[in-house]
Design a protein around this motif. Structure first.
Motif, PDB file in Angstrom:
ATOM      1  N   TYR A 106       0.839  -1.206   0.000  1.00 49.30           N
ATOM      2  CA  TYR A 106       0.000   0.000   0.000  1.00 49.30           C
ATOM      3  C   TYR A 106       0.876   1.258   0.000  1.00 49.30           C
ATOM      4  N   ASP A 134      -8.246  -3.444  -7.574  1.00 41.55           N
ATOM      5  CA  ASP A 134      -8.124  -3.177  -6.140  1.00 41.55           C
ATOM      6  C   ASP A 134      -9.534  -2.987  -5.584  1.00 41.55           C
ATOM      7  N   HIS A 136     -10.395  -3.382  -2.467  1.00 40.90           N
ATOM      8  CA  HIS A 136     -10.349  -3.083  -1.037  1.00 40.90           C
ATOM      9  C   HIS A 136     -10.255  -1.576  -0.756  1.00 40.90           C
ATOM     10  N   ARG A 137      -9.779  -0.815  -1.724  1.00 44.75           N
ATOM     11  CA  ARG A 137      -9.652   0.637  -1.538  1.00 44.75           C
ATOM     12  C   ARG A 137     -10.661   1.317  -2.458  1.00 44.75           C
ATOM     13  N   ALA A 140      -9.644   3.665  -5.329  1.00 48.44           N
ATOM     14  CA  ALA A 140      -8.745   3.178  -6.374  1.00 48.44           C
ATOM     15  C   ALA A 140      -9.403   3.202  -7.749  1.00 48.44           C
ATOM     16  N   ALA A 186      -4.557  -4.783  -5.494  1.00 46.67           N
ATOM     17  CA  ALA A 186      -4.609  -4.213  -4.141  1.00 46.67           C
ATOM     18  C   ALA A 186      -3.254  -4.310  -3.457  1.00 46.67           C
ATOM     19  N   ARG A 188      -1.192  -3.926   0.656  1.00 47.99           N
ATOM     20  CA  ARG A 188      -1.344  -4.023   2.108  1.00 47.99           C
ATOM     21  C   ARG A 188      -0.194  -3.236   2.738  1.00 47.99           C
TER      22      ARG A 188
END
Length: 445
Positions: A106, A134, A136-137, A140, A186, A188
């Motif tokens: 990330y 991605d 999860h964000r 994005a 994604a 992390r």
């Protein structure tokens, strides 16, 4: 400028050699200490910095200069060669239809790099599609969509999806006709098991030609372990190093990754979409040492000038047979080639003028030069040697500048003509560029 601090320190070290009356063992040892200090300040690994400087010292003391090369030129050439060798051998990114998956932790700049990479292939005449994987964000997809609009490149994403593998399958079908597919994945805060599993699942679906790790140069020497870890997990084929401009740790990131199995292939040198370039070790080090990068300058010129004109201009430049009309056209093209500072880094001897107040001064000087050339007749532009006192006086009155300014322009033109003519042979060019250190940076007079 890329690694500005390291470049300035190395150039200052080499100027000691250039300004010396002769090369002595004592002078070489002082040079080696300066280079060690410069590398360590740039966060280059201590062991690598010591090995590199010792090899430079050994060669400088033991090897004799080749025929036709002075001792000063030989030492500077050794420094250049050893720094290039320290970067390893970067692999060239293929310009063919392929799928490229970007991975990384990330905050490393993956999404922005997707846009830059799309622009990189666009400039090569290839069609590009982007997939926002991605999930999860939330921002994005929006960020990648905005970049796609700027580039007129289609972006596939599913705002409410949490299934990255399924999304990628759909995206690949939707953008199947595109020559280049770039998949943004994604990240992390650390390389945990969940991230590794997702990357492996995506890799099986995409079957990428390239799995490229995006690394922020500011991580310094930690770039090496990160590169090795991702390579072991998903088979990284290359590294894109971002934010290389201005970071004190850039040397550490480059040297750390260069010794892994995942070579640096591209580097981000600014915030603009055009600020991504292939890492050519020889050119990169040449720019660091103030020797310029005329080949990249020509390539960038070809991007902003019509192809037939670019070819003709390149031939004239390499033969040294260009006139003031060509020089004026080149100055006008410079404004289309990006920030003046970055362009000047590529011109041998002008690296010291690529930042701060020097940039403003140079910009004004170039504008003044264009005014002078606009006050000349076609005959004068085509035959600069014919511009003597009477013509200088007339041009001076017509352009509103002092006669000394006209002489300054002619001197600069002659310097450029001589330098471009030196491109006729690689060895000859290298020797001539190295000799600039004997008189310091070439400047606009």
């Amino acid at each position: 400028m890329v690694l500005e601090g390291l470049g300035e320190a190395l150039r200052n070290s080499l100027r000691k050699i250039a300004g010396a009356s002769h090369i002595s063992p004592k002078l070489i040892k002082e040079l080696v200490k300066d280079i060690q200090r410069a590398l360590l300040q740039a966060d280059v690994n201590v062991k690598l910095a010591l090995e590199l400087s010792k090899e430079i010292e050994r060669r400088a003391l033991e090897e004799k200069p080749p025929a036709g090369m002075t001792g000063k030129e030989h030492v500077i050439r050794i420094v250049h060669q050893e720094l290039v060798k320290s970067l390893g051998t970067p692999r060239v990114l293929n310009l063919k239809s392929q799928r490229i998956m970007l991975v990384g932790l990330y905050g490393q700049g993956k999404t922005t790099t997707c846009g830059k990479l799309a622009k990189y292939f666009q400039k090569k005449g290839m069609s590009v599609g982007l997939i926002a994987a991605d999930v999860h964000r939330p921002a994005a997809f929006d960020q990648l969509s905005q970049l796609g609009k700027k580039l007129n490149v289609p972006v596939y994403g599913e705002r409410d999806s949490k299934n990255a593998p399924e999304l990628v399958k759909n995206g690949m079908k939707e953008l199947d006709e595109r020559e280049i597919l770039i998949i943004d994945t994604a990240g992390r805060h650390s390389l945990d098991e969940e991230l590794i599993t997702e990357m492996k699942d995506l890799s099986k679906i995409v079957n990428p030609n390239e799995t490229m790790l995006v690394l922020d140069a500011a991580v310094g020497q930690q770039a090496g372990p990160q590169a090795s870890a991702f390579h072991e997990a998903v088979g990284v084929t290359g590294v894109i190093l971002t934010k290389l401009d201005g970071t004190a740790k850039g040397g550490g990131a480059i040297s750390a990754v260069a010794v892994t199995d995942a070579p640096i292939m591209l580097v981000g040198t600014g915030e603009g979409l055009n600020d991504l370039e292939a890492l050519d070790a020889d050119r990169f080090i040449g720019r660091l040492l103030g020797m310029g990068d005329l080949q990249s300058l020509l390539e960038r010129a070809e991007e902003v000038i019509e192809s037939d004109k670019a070819e003709d201009a390149a031939k004239r430049m390499m033969s040294g047979k260009f006139n003031l009309i060509d020089l004026r056209e080149q100055m006008e093209a410079i404004t289309k080639m990006g920030p003046l500072g970055k362009v000047m880094e590529m011109i041998p001897g002008m690296s010291s003028m690529s930042k701060g107040a020097n940039i403003e001064e140079t910009q004004k000087k170039l504008e003044t030069y264009k005014v002078m050339m606009n006050s000349m007749t076609n005959y004068e532009l085509e035959n600069p040697k014919e511009i003597k006192k009477s013509r200088i006086d007339r041009i001076s009155k017509g352009s509103g500048v002092e006669p000394m300014e006209i002489k300054s322009l002619l001197k600069y033109y002659n310097q450029m003509k001589k330098m471009m003519g030196s491109m006729g042979g690689n060895r000859r060019m290298q020797q001539k560029l190295i000799r600039q250190f004997e008189s310091g940076d070439m400047k606009l007079q």
